[in-house]
Design a protein around this motif. Structure first.
Motif, short mmCIF file in Angstrom:
data_model
loop_
_atom_site.label_atom_id
_atom_site.label_comp_id
_atom_site.label_asym_id
_atom_site.label_seq_id
_atom_site.Cartn_x
_atom_site.Cartn_y
_atom_site.Cartn_z
N UNK A 125 25.64 -9.26 0.50
CA UNK A 125 27.04 -8.91 0.32
C UNK A 125 27.52 -8.01 1.45
N UNK A 126 28.79 -8.15 1.80
CA UNK A 126 29.33 -7.35 2.90
C UNK A 126 30.80 -7.03 2.64
N UNK A 127 31.19 -5.82 3.01
CA UNK A 127 32.60 -5.40 2.93
C UNK A 127 33.03 -4.96 4.32
N UNK A 128 34.03 -5.64 4.86
CA UNK A 128 34.47 -5.40 6.22
C UNK A 128 35.94 -5.05 6.27
N UNK A 129 36.34 -4.44 7.37
CA UNK A 129 37.76 -4.31 7.70
C UNK A 129 38.22 -5.56 8.44
N UNK A 130 39.50 -5.83 8.38
CA UNK A 130 40.04 -6.95 9.16
C UNK A 130 40.26 -6.46 10.59
N UNK A 131 39.14 -6.27 11.28
CA UNK A 131 39.16 -5.69 12.63
C UNK A 131 39.93 -6.57 13.61
N UNK A 132 39.69 -7.85 13.54
CA UNK A 132 40.30 -8.79 14.49
C UNK A 132 41.82 -8.74 14.40
N UNK A 133 42.35 -8.86 13.18
CA UNK A 133 43.81 -8.90 13.06
C UNK A 133 44.43 -7.54 13.32
N UNK A 134 43.73 -6.46 12.94
CA UNK A 134 44.27 -5.14 13.23
C UNK A 134 44.45 -4.91 14.71
N UNK A 135 43.44 -5.28 15.51
CA UNK A 135 43.53 -5.13 16.96
C UNK A 135 44.58 -6.07 17.55
N UNK A 136 44.68 -7.26 16.97
CA UNK A 136 45.72 -8.19 17.43
C UNK A 136 47.11 -7.59 17.21
N UNK A 137 47.31 -6.95 16.05
CA UNK A 137 48.59 -6.30 15.78
C UNK A 137 48.89 -5.23 16.82
N UNK B 239 34.82 1.67 0.24
CA UNK B 239 33.66 2.20 -0.49
C UNK B 239 33.66 1.77 -1.94
N UNK B 240 34.84 1.79 -2.55
CA UNK B 240 34.94 1.38 -3.96
C UNK B 240 34.55 -0.08 -4.14
N UNK B 241 35.02 -0.94 -3.22
CA UNK B 241 34.69 -2.36 -3.33
C UNK B 241 33.19 -2.58 -3.13
N UNK B 242 32.59 -1.84 -2.20
CA UNK B 242 31.14 -1.95 -2.00
C UNK B 242 30.39 -1.55 -3.27
N UNK C 256 28.62 -12.40 -1.21
CA UNK C 256 30.07 -12.30 -1.16
C UNK C 256 30.52 -11.49 0.05
N UNK C 257 31.71 -11.82 0.51
CA UNK C 257 32.29 -11.16 1.68
C UNK C 257 33.70 -10.68 1.30
N UNK C 258 33.90 -9.38 1.32
CA UNK C 258 35.20 -8.80 1.01
C UNK C 258 35.80 -8.24 2.29
N UNK C 259 37.08 -8.48 2.51
CA UNK C 259 37.75 -8.01 3.72
C UNK C 259 38.91 -7.09 3.32
#
Length: 340
Positions: free
Chosen positions: A164-176, A300-303, A319-322
């Motif tokens: 399982x992994x919980x990530x930030x939407x790094x790609x779209x944030x940097x694109x913004x 952290x809560x989602x993890x 599972x992968x949460x973004x």
């Protein structure tokens, strides 16, 4: 001749002897078992306090037949980083509600030290591990994972390990961030990145590259500086960029520490370049720093929720949460290009 060596840790046998009871009775009294006279319990506790004795919680649980403790380990890159403290806060609050306790350790982004910490925590029979990993590969954890130890990866995904992994939407944030600076009229945009081997850095640089490709800016990598891992290195990188013959008119910093370094480098500039940082800052609103923000406590809560599912028997697919990101425009990222 006297022995000047410091005394060792007191034993349960010593507590029993001092309180005048058997070892078994002392164990029951300190363990909170009900069939112990209150007077005896008080006497045993006073003896334990006098000697400085504390029960070994892990050992007690193992004697009762449990394979693991109620402890959950969190490994982060740097405990001094506010990002990780907020992540730990969200994680700890959720775990506490379910009778679990969080212990944290810092890897200092050292894969070898991370591996040693993981081994140590597993030897202590932690119930699960939450890892913001600095390692390039995680296949060596597959055996522990198969034997029921939940691993939840946060901020950075596992490699050669299904978990399982919980990530930030790094790609779209940097694109913004890139698109916002382009919309303000910038074409020379300096990007100051973290360690190039980290997936977070690679994803953020890739997201920024996408914005540049959309805008038709092909030479953006001429203004890319990576491996600025701490505040001092980021400050040096910004000074180097601004010292060029054709310096950037805007900056994108890929995490909060790098943003702090950039702010140090920009002190005293009467016409500073535009600036957007990834991660919010404690004084970001007061200082008028535009950022790509996200809810780190939610991460952290989602993890914790994923981890609790696994502890409670969920054996389904990984599972992968973004966690989404958003642009907070506060002024620094909205400055127009400056002719130099």
């Amino acid at each position: 001749m006297t022995d000047d060596r410091p005394p060792g840790r007191p034993s349960l046998t010593q507590v029993a002897a001092l309180s005048g009871v058997s070892v078994k009775t002392a164990s029951r009294a300190l363990g909170g078992e009900p069939r112990v006279a209150e007077q005896t319990r008080t006497r045993v506790q006073q003896a334990a306090d006098q000697l400085g004795y504390r029960l070994n919680g892990v050992a007690r649980e193992l004697r009762r037949g449990a394979n693991t403790s109620t402890l959950v380990g969190l490994l982060t890159g740097d405990l001094a980083n506010p990002f990780y403290s907020r992540l730990a806060s969200g994680l700890e609050r959720e775990l506490r509600r379910h009778g679990l306790q969080l212990i944290t350790a810092s890897t200092d982004e050292d894969p070898e030290w991370e591996s040693r910490l993981i081994d140590t925590l597993l030897e202590r029979r932690v119930r699960a591990l939450v890892i913001a990993s600095a390692a390039a590969e995680h296949g060596h954890l597959a055996s522990e994972h198969r034997h029921g130890i939940p691993f939840i990866f946060v901020d950075r995904p596992p490699v050669n390990l299904t978990a399982d992994v919980v990530l930030l939407d790094n790609h779209d944030g940097a694109r913004q961030a890139g698109a916002h600076l382009v919309a303000a009229g910038h074409r020379r945009i300096g990007v100051i990145g973290d360690l190039s081997r980290l997936t977070t850095n690679r994803d953020r640089v890739a997201g920024f590259a996408r914005a540049m490709a959309t805008a038709g800016i092909s030479d953006w990598a001429d203004f890319l500086v990576e491996n600025a891992h701490d505040v001092a290195a980021a400050e040096r990188a910004v000074r180097e960029l601004l010292g060029r013959t054709s310096p950037p008119t805007a900056l994108f910093t890929t995490n909060n520490r790098i943003t702090n370094g950039a702010l140090r480098a920009l002190r005293g500039h009467t016409a500073p370049p535009a600036l957007i940082g990834f991660d919010d800052l404690d004084l970001g609103e007061l200082l008028g720093v535009s950022v790509i923000a996200h809810d780190t406590e939610q991460m952290g809560q989602r993890a914790a929720q994923l981890l609790l599912d696994r502890i409670n028997g969920d054996a389904g697919p990984a599972r992968r949460a973004v966690i989404p990101t958003r642009l907070l425009a506060r002024g620094s990222g909205e400055r127009s290009p400056v002719d130099r």
